[in-house]
Design an enzyme around this catalytic site. Structure first.
Site, PDB file in Angstrom:
ATOM      1  NE  ARG A  15      -2.010  -1.762   3.541  1.00 45.82           N
ATOM      2  CZ  ARG A  15      -2.447  -1.957   4.769  1.00 45.82           C
ATOM      3  NH1 ARG A  15      -3.675  -1.559   5.106  1.00 45.82           N
ATOM      4  NH2 ARG A  15      -1.682  -2.536   5.676  1.00 45.82           N
ATOM      5  CE  LYS A  75       0.714  -2.408   9.421  1.00 47.07           C
ATOM      6  NZ  LYS A  75      -0.459  -2.584  10.312  1.00 47.07           N
ATOM      7  CE1 TYR A  94      -5.426   2.299  10.404  1.00 48.34           C
ATOM      8  CE2 TYR A  94      -4.359   1.868   8.301  1.00 48.34           C
ATOM      9  CZ  TYR A  94      -5.506   2.102   9.043  1.00 48.34           C
ATOM     10  OH  TYR A  94      -6.726   2.125   8.420  1.00 48.34           O
ATOM     11  CG  HIS A  96      -2.211  -1.072  15.130  1.00 51.41           C
ATOM     12  ND1 HIS A  96      -3.544  -1.104  15.500  1.00 51.41           N
ATOM     13  CD2 HIS A  96      -2.200  -0.955  13.771  1.00 51.41           C
ATOM     14  CE1 HIS A  96      -4.308  -1.007  14.419  1.00 51.41           C
ATOM     15  NE2 HIS A  96      -3.522  -0.915  13.365  1.00 51.41           N
ATOM     16  CD  GLU A 118      -3.521   2.910  15.553  1.00 56.39           C
ATOM     17  OE1 GLU A 118      -2.595   2.794  16.376  1.00 56.39           O
ATOM     18  OE2 GLU A 118      -3.342   3.267  14.368  1.00 56.39           O
ATOM     19  CG  ASP A 270      -2.460  -4.665  12.959  1.00 53.00           C
ATOM     20  OD1 ASP A 270      -1.297  -5.047  12.794  1.00 53.00           O
ATOM     21  OD2 ASP A 270      -3.196  -4.309  12.030  1.00 53.00           O
TER      22      ASP A 270
END
Length: 369
Positions: A15, A75, A94, A96, A118, A270
């Site tokens: 991505r 990510k 993101y 996490h 998130e 995750d």
């Protein structure tokens, strides 16, 4: 503002943080966008398309991190990327962090301001930047679960929907949120025997109304999960507590009662995973076996379908990127408290209360300017 988009380097992550349409929007707002060469190759977009949209192309990632004021990724930053971040720089991606203390430490050491997709919230309390990837992961969970159930892949050798005269596979979905609902849609569409488990009676009513007799619903208790998991062919873990470590709903003892060749797919990995036996895997080696049960625990599931995932994600993130670029993060936070909820790390400290608790730290929210 100068916005940087590096190429993703996590294993089998294809991505990209912005597509050319997003670059064009930002350029029209007077911003400079710097994209690493090859960043869009995984979704079939080459450097020429980014240039045509108004981006400059950087040969390597260090140039992105050195020059950009706002870094937009997909990510979490890998260790060498954390080392390239600097004080005063904003990272939007993101993270996490609850399940990744090493990354948290790297971000704190960098001094950068890290905003996590998130934990950004909408006025209704939903998670608008997590939703599109939860939709993708939910749908994918049934695809990968069905493939893992094939005998050649180590599975029980059962077709999800069965055939006339042969019963379908039993699918149990833990969590009736976005990911769980999309998993249910796919499993029902394949004519599996589907049960969704949730601790919200209101949500169970909604799902019952939505799917009618096509699935069963069950209120979440330890006894219920224990019974359903024991008989299941495929269990999908789709529970979420925003910013926090996922609760371990399926214990190792429960896994040991499952039939050999059954499959667990942990969408929650995750955030640490909701099966006690889970550990993160990659698309290169997506599964492992515990007590004869196949575990699929890929931490970036949507990366396997990067074009769909990138388009869905950037549709949601672009307004926030534009706000951060137009106003700066401080003013953007004042205008949108939901975006401010995305702040996870600032000036060397964890700034999000739930994340800090999961990491065993004390949160130090930024002082309001």
């Amino acid at each position: 503002m100068r916005i940087g988009v590096p190429r993703e380097i996590k294993v089998h992550e294809y991505r990209v943080g912005l597509v050319p349409a997003g670059v064009r929007e930002l350029a029209l707002h007077g911003h400079e966008v710097l994209v690493e060469s090859g960043a869009g190759n995984g979704i079939g977009v080459d450097d020429a398309e980014y240039r045509a949209a108004g981006a400059a192309i950087a040969a390597r990632a260090p140039e992105i991190f050195e020059r950009a004021e706002l870094v937009v990724k997909v990510k979490e930053p890998q260790p060498n990327e954390c080392e390239m971040l600097r004080p005063g720089q904003v990272l939007f991606t993101y993270l996490h962090l609850a399940a990744d203390p090493a990354q948290a430490q790297g971000l704190m050491k960098s001094g950068a301001t890290a905003i996590a997709y998130e934990t950004v919230t909408a006025p209704n309390g939903s998670l608008p930047l997590l939703t599109p990837m939860s939709e993708v992961a939910g749908r994918m969970s049934i695809q990968v679960g069905a493939a893992s159930l094939q005998k050649a892949n180590g599975g029980f050798g059962i077709l999800l929907g069965g055939v006339p005269g042969v019963p379908p596979a039993k699918v149990v979905i833990l969590g009736g949120g976005v990911a769980g609902t999309h998993a249910a849609e796919m499993a029902v569409g394949l004519r599996a025997d589907v049960t969704v488990v949730d601790r919200s009676v209101d949500r169970l009513r909604e799902l019952s109304s939505m799917f009618a007799s096509a699935l069963r619903t069950a209120y979440s208790t330890t006894e219920t999960i224990e019974r359903l998991v024991r008989d299941a062919d495929l269990v999908v873990g789709a529970v979420l507590v925003a910013g926090a470590t996922a609760p371990k709903l399926v214990t190792r003892a429960m896994v040991s009662t499952m039939k050999p060749g059954a499959v667990l797919v942990d969408i929650s990995i995750d955030q640490g995973g909701c099966f006690e036996t889970s550990r993160p895997t990659t698309h290169a080696e997506p599964t492992f076996v515990v007590d004869g049960v196949i575990h699929y625990c890929v931490a970036n599931m949507p990366g396997a379908v990067p074009r769909t995932s990138t388009l869905a994600l950037t549709n949601a993130t672009l307004p926030y990127v534009r706000s951060l670029a137009d106003l700066g993060w401080q003013a953007a936070f004042k205008r949108d408290p939901g975006l401010a909820a995305g702040l996870n790390v600032h000036a060397g400290e964890i700034a999000h209360e739930v994340v800090a608790k999961a990491l065993g730290r004390k949160a130090r929210p930024r002082t309001r300017e």
